[in-house]
Design a protein around this motif. Structure first.
Motif, PDB file in Angstrom:
ATOM      1  N   HIS A 106      32.710  81.280 -12.847  1.00 18.88           N
ATOM      2  CA  HIS A 106      32.517  80.777 -14.203  1.00 18.88           C
ATOM      3  C   HIS A 106      33.570  79.723 -14.541  1.00 18.88           C
ATOM      4  O   HIS A 106      33.256  78.690 -15.155  1.00 18.88           O
ATOM      5  N   LEU A 107      34.809  79.955 -14.152  1.00 18.85           N
ATOM      6  CA  LEU A 107      35.879  78.994 -14.405  1.00 18.85           C
ATOM      7  C   LEU A 107      35.655  77.684 -13.648  1.00 18.85           C
ATOM      8  O   LEU A 107      35.936  76.600 -14.159  1.00 18.85           O
ATOM      9  N   LEU A 108      35.103  77.787 -12.442  1.00 20.24           N
ATOM     10  CA  LEU A 108      34.800  76.584 -11.670  1.00 20.24           C
ATOM     11  C   LEU A 108      33.716  75.752 -12.355  1.00 20.24           C
ATOM     12  O   LEU A 108      33.788  74.517 -12.388  1.00 20.24           O
ATOM     13  N   GLU A 109      32.711  76.427 -12.917  1.00 25.19           N
ATOM     14  CA  GLU A 109      31.650  75.716 -13.635  1.00 25.19           C
ATOM     15  C   GLU A 109      32.209  75.017 -14.871  1.00 25.19           C
ATOM     16  O   GLU A 109      31.845  73.870 -15.170  1.00 25.19           O
ATOM     17  N   ILE A 110      33.082  75.680 -15.602  1.00 27.56           N
ATOM     18  CA  ILE A 110      33.703  75.082 -16.783  1.00 27.56           C
ATOM     19  C   ILE A 110      34.525  73.867 -16.379  1.00 27.56           C
ATOM     20  O   ILE A 110      34.475  72.812 -17.013  1.00 27.56           O
ATOM     21  N   ASP A 111      35.277  74.009 -15.288  1.00 28.25           N
ATOM     22  CA  ASP A 111      36.106  72.912 -14.790  1.00 28.25           C
ATOM     23  C   ASP A 111      35.228  71.737 -14.346  1.00 28.25           C
ATOM     24  O   ASP A 111      35.538  70.576 -14.624  1.00 28.25           O
ATOM     25  N   HIS A 112      34.124  72.044 -13.698  1.00 31.44           N
ATOM     26  CA  HIS A 112      33.189  71.016 -13.236  1.00 31.44           C
ATOM     27  C   HIS A 112      32.603  70.256 -14.433  1.00 31.44           C
ATOM     28  O   HIS A 112      32.526  69.026 -14.420  1.00 31.44           O
ATOM     29  N   ASP A 113      32.225  70.966 -15.469  1.00 26.67           N
ATOM     30  CA  ASP A 113      31.694  70.343 -16.687  1.00 26.67           C
ATOM     31  C   ASP A 113      32.753  69.481 -17.364  1.00 26.67           C
ATOM     32  O   ASP A 113      32.449  68.395 -17.872  1.00 26.67           O
ATOM     33  N   ARG A 114      33.968  69.957 -17.386  1.00 27.16           N
ATOM     34  CA  ARG A 114      35.062  69.200 -17.996  1.00 27.16           C
ATOM     35  C   ARG A 114      35.281  67.878 -17.241  1.00 27.16           C
ATOM     36  O   ARG A 114      35.502  66.836 -17.854  1.00 27.16           O
ATOM     37  N   ILE A 115      35.197  67.939 -15.933  1.00 30.29           N
ATOM     38  CA  ILE A 115      35.352  66.722 -15.122  1.00 30.29           C
ATOM     39  C   ILE A 115      34.234  65.736 -15.435  1.00 30.29           C
ATOM     40  O   ILE A 115      34.470  64.527 -15.583  1.00 30.29           O
ATOM     41  N   LYS A 116      33.010  66.238 -15.579  1.00 33.05           N
ATOM     42  CA  LYS A 116      31.882  65.361 -15.918  1.00 33.05           C
ATOM     43  C   LYS A 116      32.092  64.700 -17.273  1.00 33.05           C
ATOM     44  O   LYS A 116      31.810  63.515 -17.456  1.00 33.05           O
ATOM     45  N   VAL A 117      32.583  65.457 -18.246  1.00 29.15           N
ATOM     46  CA  VAL A 117      32.839  64.921 -19.581  1.00 29.15           C
ATOM     47  C   VAL A 117      33.888  63.821 -19.505  1.00 29.15           C
ATOM     48  O   VAL A 117      33.729  62.749 -20.108  1.00 29.15           O
ATOM     49  N   ILE A 118      34.943  64.058 -18.755  1.00 28.48           N
ATOM     50  CA  ILE A 118      36.004  63.047 -18.599  1.00 28.48           C
ATOM     51  C   ILE A 118      35.443  61.787 -17.943  1.00 28.48           C
ATOM     52  O   ILE A 118      35.749  60.669 -18.361  1.00 28.48           O
ATOM     53  N   GLU A 119      34.608  61.977 -16.924  1.00 34.49           N
ATOM     54  CA  GLU A 119      34.002  60.819 -16.249  1.00 34.49           C
ATOM     55  C   GLU A 119      33.143  60.015 -17.212  1.00 34.49           C
ATOM     56  O   GLU A 119      33.184  58.779 -17.220  1.00 34.49           O
ATOM     57  N   ARG A 120      32.345  60.690 -18.028  1.00 35.98           N
ATOM     58  CA  ARG A 120      31.475  59.995 -18.992  1.00 35.98           C
ATOM     59  C   ARG A 120      32.306  59.265 -20.054  1.00 35.98           C
ATOM     60  O   ARG A 120      31.973  58.160 -20.450  1.00 35.98           O
TER      61      ARG A 120
END
Length: 188
Positions: free
Chosen positions: A2-16
């Motif tokens: 679950h933490l990896l998914e949250i981290d992955h989403d956060r990275i996508k947000v930063i990229e956008r």
């Protein structure tokens, strides 16, 4: 997991967010270039400036806290808005490059064919009857098409595109190849 998914989403947000920031910066810079005045109509420039300012204001006010879906939606809007201007610019610049390539290839083709005729006099008949006719037709097409394109603006639908020119370059190369491969006539 679950933490990896949250981290992955956060990275996508930063990229956008980085994409939006870069877009705003690049388009503000673009407005200062000659390309902006070349590829946009005078009445389009104010709406472009307004659009960039609106995106910039939105990003400063709300974008930093936006979720991934909202950021992606804004990115889609930005790219859709600029698609027509980027298309004009791309078509014109690609055409300019291919015009240069065409002229260079025409010179190389004529030089190579002339050198082959000087080297092998038996090629002269094929050169006069077939090869020269094919190359002259391609050259005439190029002159006519370039003239018609020059009568258009970058805002009109193009008459001459890079694809058209590349096709004629291919035909020219093919004609030269057939000339090189022409069989030597049998002695009488």
């Amino acid at each position: 997991k679950h933490l990896l998914e949250i981290d992955h989403d956060r990275i996508k947000v930063i990229e956008r967010k980085n994409t939006i920031e870069s877009f705003i910066y690049n388009k503000k810079e673009w407005l200062q270039t000659e390309d902006a005045t070349t590829y946009t109509k005078n009445d389009e420039l104010p709406s472009i400036q307004s659009f960039i300012e609106n995106i910039s204001t939105w990003y400063e006010d709300e974008g930093f806290a936006a979720n991934l879906t909202t950021l992606e939606h804004e990115i889609d809007i930005m790219y859709d808005f600029f698609r027509v201007y980027e298309r004009r610019q791309r078509i014109d610049k690609e055409r300019t490059i291919e015009i240069t390539n065409f002229i260079e290839e025409l010179n190389i083709t004529n030089y190579t064919a002339s050198a082959l005729v000087l080297q092998d006099s038996w090629r002269f008949e094929y050169y006069n009857t077939t090869f020269q006719k094919e190359i002259n037709e391609i050259h005439k097409w190029f002159i006519d098409s370039t003239e018609k394109q020059n009568n258009k603006t970058v805002f009109d639908e193009p008459y001459l595109t890079a694809e058209h020119i590349r096709e004629k370059i291919w035909l020219m190369k093919n004609s030269l190849q057939r000339f090189k491969m022409a069989p030597k006539p049998l002695p009488v």
